[in-house]
Write a protein that holds these residues in place. Structure first.
Motif, mmCIF file in Angstrom:
data_model
loop_
_atom_site.group_PDB
_atom_site.id
_atom_site.type_symbol
_atom_site.label_atom_id
_atom_site.label_comp_id
_atom_site.label_asym_id
_atom_site.label_seq_id
_atom_site.Cartn_x
_atom_site.Cartn_y
_atom_site.Cartn_z
ATOM 1 N N ALA A 150 0.815 -1.215 0.000
ATOM 2 C CA ALA A 150 0.000 0.000 0.000
ATOM 3 C C ALA A 150 0.850 1.268 0.000
ATOM 4 O O ALA A 150 0.304 2.371 -0.139
ATOM 5 N N ASP A 151 2.158 1.115 0.159
ATOM 6 C CA ASP A 151 3.093 2.242 0.244
ATOM 7 C C ASP A 151 2.634 3.266 1.290
ATOM 8 O O ASP A 151 2.417 4.444 0.996
ATOM 9 N N CYS A 152 2.482 2.783 2.522
ATOM 10 C CA CYS A 152 2.089 3.672 3.605
ATOM 11 C C CYS A 152 2.790 3.246 4.894
ATOM 12 O O CYS A 152 3.192 2.084 5.045
ATOM 13 N N SER A 153 2.937 4.177 5.816
ATOM 14 C CA SER A 153 3.659 3.946 7.062
ATOM 15 C C SER A 153 2.769 4.223 8.257
ATOM 16 O O SER A 153 2.066 5.242 8.289
ATOM 17 N N ARG A 154 2.831 3.332 9.218
ATOM 18 C CA ARG A 154 2.139 3.560 10.487
ATOM 19 C C ARG A 154 3.114 4.231 11.442
ATOM 20 O O ARG A 154 4.256 3.794 11.603
ATOM 21 N N VAL A 155 2.647 5.307 12.094
ATOM 22 C CA VAL A 155 3.520 6.085 12.963
ATOM 23 C C VAL A 155 2.803 6.447 14.262
ATOM 24 O O VAL A 155 1.575 6.407 14.352
ATOM 25 N N LEU A 156 3.615 6.792 15.265
ATOM 26 C CA LEU A 156 3.115 7.404 16.486
ATOM 27 C C LEU A 156 3.538 8.868 16.489
ATOM 28 O O LEU A 156 4.659 9.202 16.083
ATOM 29 N N LEU A 157 2.644 9.731 16.945
ATOM 30 C CA LEU A 157 2.886 11.166 16.941
ATOM 31 C C LEU A 157 2.633 11.739 18.336
ATOM 32 O O LEU A 157 1.620 11.414 18.967
ATOM 33 N N TRP A 158 3.549 12.588 18.786
ATOM 34 C CA TRP A 158 3.402 13.239 20.083
ATOM 35 C C TRP A 158 3.423 14.759 19.886
ATOM 36 O O TRP A 158 4.492 15.352 19.689
ATOM 37 N N PRO A 159 2.274 15.419 19.923
ATOM 38 C CA PRO A 159 2.269 16.881 19.827
ATOM 39 C C PRO A 159 2.618 17.500 21.182
ATOM 40 O O PRO A 159 2.030 17.155 22.205
ATOM 41 N N HIS A 160 3.567 18.408 21.191
ATOM 42 C CA HIS A 160 3.933 19.102 22.424
ATOM 43 C C HIS A 160 3.288 20.485 22.504
ATOM 44 O O HIS A 160 3.386 21.157 23.535
ATOM 45 N N THR A 161 2.656 20.882 21.407
ATOM 46 C CA THR A 161 1.834 22.089 21.379
ATOM 47 C C THR A 161 0.490 21.679 20.798
ATOM 48 O O THR A 161 0.347 20.573 20.264
ATOM 49 N N GLY A 162 -0.492 22.556 20.885
ATOM 50 C CA GLY A 162 -1.836 22.185 20.464
ATOM 51 C C GLY A 162 -2.400 23.087 19.391
ATOM 52 O O GLY A 162 -3.533 23.557 19.504
ATOM 53 N N ARG A 163 -1.640 23.319 18.342
ATOM 54 C CA ARG A 163 -2.112 24.185 17.266
ATOM 55 C C ARG A 163 -3.175 23.474 16.417
ATOM 56 O O ARG A 163 -3.150 22.252 16.274
#
Length: 222
Positions: A150-163
């Motif tokens: 599928a040419d896609c990546s699973r990732v985890l994301l950590w936002p440190h700001t809330g824009r």
């Protein structure tokens, strides 16, 4: 999605609350994709997460929000005093939020994005990277796995700001838009998923009454 730009709104069926945590101070619920966190203008936009929660917990009040297209953990306060306390915890950035996402293309390793964001006024409600007048925005990311077919990546994301739209704009700026993103993904990536593949999967914070560590998890449904 700005409530002022919705041409139509078809919220998901109300199948009851998916309650992840509850005590005398707060509630944590799993918000389904496609449901507003708070009501919009007019009766057509009245159905939302807080309205559904308040039918069972009338004292519940909103503390933070998720985009309509994003699913996952939403924290609610039980009463005005606890709303103030929890809002201060969010404002002081002691609440750690983790999101699961599926991105276009191959992403490996981990990294940090620190690109300021501002409104893209001619294309509201879109946001954009604005190096001159934007507000600071900080996201950490970590690749989990790659689907070659599928040419896609699973990732985890950590936002440190809330824009507004921070994760969506930062991933686009990285060159890997979130699949199913109707605002920021090109046509091919938008068509690759039936919804925005972004989910608030973990929330960590000190309990507002006891100070004990709370760790609330909600696996992504995709």
């Amino acid at each position: 999605m700005s409530l002022h730009t919705l041409d139509h709104y078809t919220p998901p069926p109300d199948e009851g609350l998916s309650l992840l945590y509850a005590d005398e101070a707060l509630l944590a619920v799993d918000k389904p994709a496609g449901l507003l966190s708070v009501p919009g203008r007019g009766a057509a936009f009245a159905d939302c997460l807080i309205a559904r929660v308040q039918r069972q917990y009338p004292e519940a009040l909103i503390v933070h929000r998720l985009d309509m297209a994003t699913s996952g953990i939403l924290l609610l306060a039980r009463g005005a005093a606890m709303q103030r306390t929890l809002s201060l915890l969010f404002a002081s950035r002691v609440v750690r939020k983790c999101y699961s996402a599926v991105l276009a293309g191959r992403l490996q390793g981990e990294g940090r994005i620190m690109l300021p964001l501002g409104r893209d006024w001619p294309n509201r409600p879109r946001q954009r990277v604005d190096l001159l007048a934007g507000k600071s925005a900080h996201t950490d990311w970590q690749a989990q796995d790659y689907d070659r077919d599928a040419d896609c990546s699973r990732v985890l994301l950590w936002p440190h700001t809330g824009r507004t739209h921070q994760l969506r704009v930062h991933m686009q700026a990285l060159g890997h838009p979130i699949l199913g993103d109707g605002l920021y993904a090109p046509a091919e990536s938008l068509a690759a998923a039936p919804r925005l593949l972004l989910h608030a999967s973990r929330l960590q914070l000190p309990h507002p009454l006891t100070g004990a560590a709370l760790d609330i998890a909600c696996p992504a449904p995709f």
